[in-house]
Motif scaffolding. Structure first.
Motif, mmCIF file in Angstrom:
data_model
loop_
_atom_site.group_PDB
_atom_site.id
_atom_site.type_symbol
_atom_site.label_atom_id
_atom_site.label_comp_id
_atom_site.label_asym_id
_atom_site.label_seq_id
_atom_site.Cartn_x
_atom_site.Cartn_y
_atom_site.Cartn_z
ATOM 1 N N ALA A 170 2.101 -50.174 -20.743
ATOM 2 C CA ALA A 170 1.275 -48.979 -20.614
ATOM 3 C C ALA A 170 1.741 -47.953 -21.639
ATOM 4 O O ALA A 170 2.921 -47.594 -21.672
ATOM 5 N N LEU A 171 0.819 -47.489 -22.458
ATOM 6 C CA LEU A 171 1.108 -46.460 -23.454
ATOM 7 C C LEU A 171 0.358 -45.198 -23.036
ATOM 8 O O LEU A 171 -0.871 -45.162 -23.044
ATOM 9 N N GLU A 172 1.109 -44.180 -22.649
ATOM 10 C CA GLU A 172 0.523 -42.958 -22.121
ATOM 11 C C GLU A 172 0.642 -41.831 -23.145
ATOM 12 O O GLU A 172 1.686 -41.665 -23.792
ATOM 13 N N THR A 173 -0.434 -41.059 -23.283
ATOM 14 C CA THR A 173 -0.460 -39.925 -24.203
ATOM 15 C C THR A 173 -0.739 -38.645 -23.416
ATOM 16 O O THR A 173 -1.092 -38.702 -22.228
ATOM 17 N N PRO A 174 -0.612 -37.485 -24.055
ATOM 18 C CA PRO A 174 -0.964 -36.246 -23.353
ATOM 19 C C PRO A 174 -2.423 -36.191 -22.903
ATOM 20 O O PRO A 174 -2.782 -35.368 -22.059
ATOM 21 N N GLN A 175 -3.277 -37.059 -23.442
ATOM 22 C CA GLN A 175 -4.687 -37.094 -23.065
ATOM 23 C C GLN A 175 -4.962 -37.983 -21.857
ATOM 24 O O GLN A 175 -6.104 -38.083 -21.409
ATOM 25 N N SER A 176 -3.956 -38.636 -21.330
ATOM 26 C CA SER A 176 -4.147 -39.587 -20.234
ATOM 27 C C SER A 176 -4.758 -38.916 -19.005
ATOM 28 O O SER A 176 -4.359 -37.815 -18.625
ATOM 29 N N PRO A 177 -5.709 -39.597 -18.343
ATOM 30 C CA PRO A 177 -6.285 -39.057 -17.113
ATOM 31 C C PRO A 177 -5.428 -39.310 -15.881
ATOM 32 O O PRO A 177 -5.745 -38.832 -14.795
ATOM 33 N N THR A 178 -4.346 -40.070 -16.034
ATOM 34 C CA THR A 178 -3.511 -40.425 -14.894
ATOM 35 C C THR A 178 -2.553 -39.291 -14.555
ATOM 36 O O THR A 178 -1.783 -38.850 -15.416
ATOM 37 N N PRO A 179 -2.568 -38.820 -13.319
ATOM 38 C CA PRO A 179 -1.577 -37.804 -12.922
ATOM 39 C C PRO A 179 -0.164 -38.339 -13.156
ATOM 40 O O PRO A 179 0.170 -39.438 -12.720
ATOM 41 N N ARG A 180 0.648 -37.579 -13.843
ATOM 42 C CA ARG A 180 1.986 -38.050 -14.208
ATOM 43 C C ARG A 180 2.804 -38.440 -12.980
ATOM 44 O O ARG A 180 3.563 -39.424 -13.009
ATOM 45 N N ALA A 181 2.649 -37.725 -11.876
ATOM 46 C CA ALA A 181 3.425 -38.014 -10.668
ATOM 47 C C ALA A 181 3.053 -39.362 -10.059
ATOM 48 O O ALA A 181 3.821 -39.906 -9.262
ATOM 49 N N GLU A 182 1.895 -39.916 -10.436
ATOM 50 C CA GLU A 182 1.449 -41.196 -9.880
ATOM 51 C C GLU A 182 1.723 -42.373 -10.806
ATOM 52 O O GLU A 182 1.423 -43.516 -10.466
ATOM 53 N N ARG A 183 2.282 -42.099 -11.987
ATOM 54 C CA ARG A 183 2.415 -43.157 -12.990
ATOM 55 C C ARG A 183 3.236 -44.344 -12.477
ATOM 56 O O ARG A 183 2.818 -45.507 -12.587
ATOM 57 N N ASP A 184 4.418 -44.077 -11.909
ATOM 58 C CA ASP A 184 5.287 -45.164 -11.465
ATOM 59 C C ASP A 184 4.631 -45.986 -10.355
ATOM 60 O O ASP A 184 4.744 -47.221 -10.332
ATOM 61 N N GLU A 185 3.951 -45.316 -9.452
ATOM 62 C CA GLU A 185 3.278 -46.014 -8.360
ATOM 63 C C GLU A 185 2.202 -46.959 -8.900
ATOM 64 O O GLU A 185 2.066 -48.092 -8.441
ATOM 65 N N ARG A 186 1.471 -46.510 -9.882
ATOM 66 C CA ARG A 186 0.404 -47.344 -10.435
ATOM 67 C C ARG A 186 0.967 -48.525 -11.215
ATOM 68 O O ARG A 186 0.423 -49.632 -11.164
ATOM 69 N N LEU A 187 2.061 -48.318 -11.912
ATOM 70 C CA LEU A 187 2.696 -49.411 -12.636
ATOM 71 C C LEU A 187 3.225 -50.476 -11.684
ATOM 72 O O LEU A 187 3.168 -51.676 -11.971
ATOM 73 N N ALA A 188 3.736 -50.032 -10.541
ATOM 74 C CA ALA A 188 4.334 -50.969 -9.581
ATOM 75 C C ALA A 188 3.313 -51.917 -8.966
ATOM 76 O O ALA A 188 3.689 -52.940 -8.390
ATOM 77 N N ALA A 189 2.031 -51.625 -9.084
ATOM 78 C CA ALA A 189 1.004 -52.470 -8.484
ATOM 79 C C ALA A 189 0.794 -53.772 -9.248
ATOM 80 O O ALA A 189 0.272 -54.736 -8.695
ATOM 81 N N PHE A 190 1.203 -53.823 -10.520
ATOM 82 C CA PHE A 190 1.002 -55.045 -11.304
ATOM 83 C C PHE A 190 1.912 -56.161 -10.807
ATOM 84 O O PHE A 190 3.024 -55.917 -10.348
ATOM 85 N N GLY A 191 1.416 -57.392 -10.957
ATOM 86 C CA GLY A 191 2.137 -58.535 -10.410
ATOM 87 C C GLY A 191 3.189 -59.125 -11.318
ATOM 88 O O GLY A 191 3.856 -60.095 -10.949
ATOM 89 N N GLY A 192 3.374 -58.577 -12.510
ATOM 90 C CA GLY A 192 4.347 -59.126 -13.447
ATOM 91 C C GLY A 192 5.212 -58.047 -14.061
ATOM 92 O O GLY A 192 5.337 -56.940 -13.536
ATOM 93 N N GLU A 193 5.794 -58.384 -15.202
ATOM 94 C CA GLU A 193 6.678 -57.451 -15.920
ATOM 95 C C GLU A 193 5.877 -56.266 -16.449
ATOM 96 O O GLU A 193 4.790 -56.432 -17.015
ATOM 97 N N VAL A 194 6.418 -55.076 -16.285
ATOM 98 C CA VAL A 194 5.713 -53.855 -16.693
ATOM 99 C C VAL A 194 6.653 -52.944 -17.478
ATOM 100 O O VAL A 194 7.824 -52.785 -17.124
ATOM 101 N N GLU A 195 6.138 -52.365 -18.565
ATOM 102 C CA GLU A 195 6.846 -51.344 -19.313
ATOM 103 C C GLU A 195 5.904 -50.168 -19.527
ATOM 104 O O GLU A 195 4.682 -50.325 -19.524
ATOM 105 N N CYS A 196 6.478 -49.001 -19.756
ATOM 106 C CA CYS A 196 5.677 -47.825 -20.042
ATOM 107 C C CYS A 196 6.364 -47.009 -21.131
ATOM 108 O O CYS A 196 7.581 -46.813 -21.081
ATOM 109 N N GLU A 197 5.595 -46.593 -22.118
ATOM 110 C CA GLU A 197 6.105 -45.717 -23.172
ATOM 111 C C GLU A 197 5.119 -44.581 -23.379
ATOM 112 O O GLU A 197 3.920 -44.726 -23.127
ATOM 113 N N GLU A 198 5.621 -43.475 -23.865
ATOM 114 C CA GLU A 198 4.772 -42.358 -24.244
ATOM 115 C C GLU A 198 4.584 -42.361 -25.751
ATOM 116 O O GLU A 198 5.535 -42.577 -26.506
#
Length: 216
Positions: A170-198
């Motif tokens: 997941a590549l997140e920018t200042p334009q992202s519609p995802t509330p920052r406080a929910e980012r980790d929760e949304r990433l955890a829903a995937f069934g495999g390996e997950v990374e996130c960078e800004e």
């Protein structure tokens, strides 16, 4: 020895007037076959007959693009915004080797009741727009300018993401519609390996720089 890279498929944001052309700098850097098509209603690709498009249609169009290009192995699917939703669907169906979501974790959660209201509002806006069913003179199809109705209902989203077992970046920018406080929760829903960078912006060069450090 440098490992062979899989094909790359880039699905641009719905409503992006640059369409696939905006992602050509990324295509040019990928060391294997790379595709960044114009999605329906954008650039050189008209809307389907009837003029109505739903988010899952982007996935079906992506499958057609891959077939026409003779791609048989699952690609790395890069999706910006709504293109990320289509990339997730490809991965859930076993048709992606990895997924890169550029501002693609989703907007605020909506309830089933809110989905019904949002659909009604969308239809009302289209009915009140005389240009919505007109053939485009150039650029975006007029209907595309009305966007998509939100699909970000929590249970639906988490069930879909549980079926995505390939690597997700997941590549997140200042334009992202995802509330920052929910980012980790949304990433955890995937069934495999997950990374996130800004990254600074949802731009081809920024995404290319991140992917150059990946082995897939």
């Amino acid at each position: 020895m440098t490992p062979r890279r899989p094909p790359l498929l880039v699905l641009h944001e719905y409503g992006d007037e640059r369409a696939g052309a905006g992602w050509q700098p990324l295509v040019a850097t990928w060391p294997a076959l790379a595709l960044a098509p114009d999605l329906p209603g954008h650039g050189e690709t008209p809307l389907p007959e009837g003029g109505k498009l739903v988010p899952s249609d982007l996935q079906l169009y992506a499958v057609r693009v891959l077939r026409e290009a003779g791609v048989t192995e699952p690609p790395v699917a890069v999706g910006h915004g709504w293109g990320g939703f289509a990339a997730e669907l490809l991965a859930a169906a076993g048709r992606a080797a990895a997924v890169v979501l550029v501002d693609g974790l989703g907007g605020p959660w909506v309830s089933q009741e809110e989905l019904g209201l949002l659909n009604a509002q969308w239809l009302r806006a289209v009915f009140e727009d005389p240009a919505a069913d007109a053939a485009p003179a150039a650029g975006l199809d007029p209907l595309v300018r009305h966007g998509f109705v939100s699909v970000w209902e929590r249970e639906f989203t988490e069930a879909r993401r549980a079926a995505v077992t390939v690597p997700v970046l997941a590549l997140e920018t200042p334009q992202s519609p995802t509330p920052r406080a929910e980012r980790d929760e949304r990433l955890a829903a995937f069934g495999g390996e997950v990374e996130c960078e800004e990254i600074a912006a949802p731009a081809a060069g920024a995404v290319a720089a991140v992917l150059s450090r990946r082995s897939w």
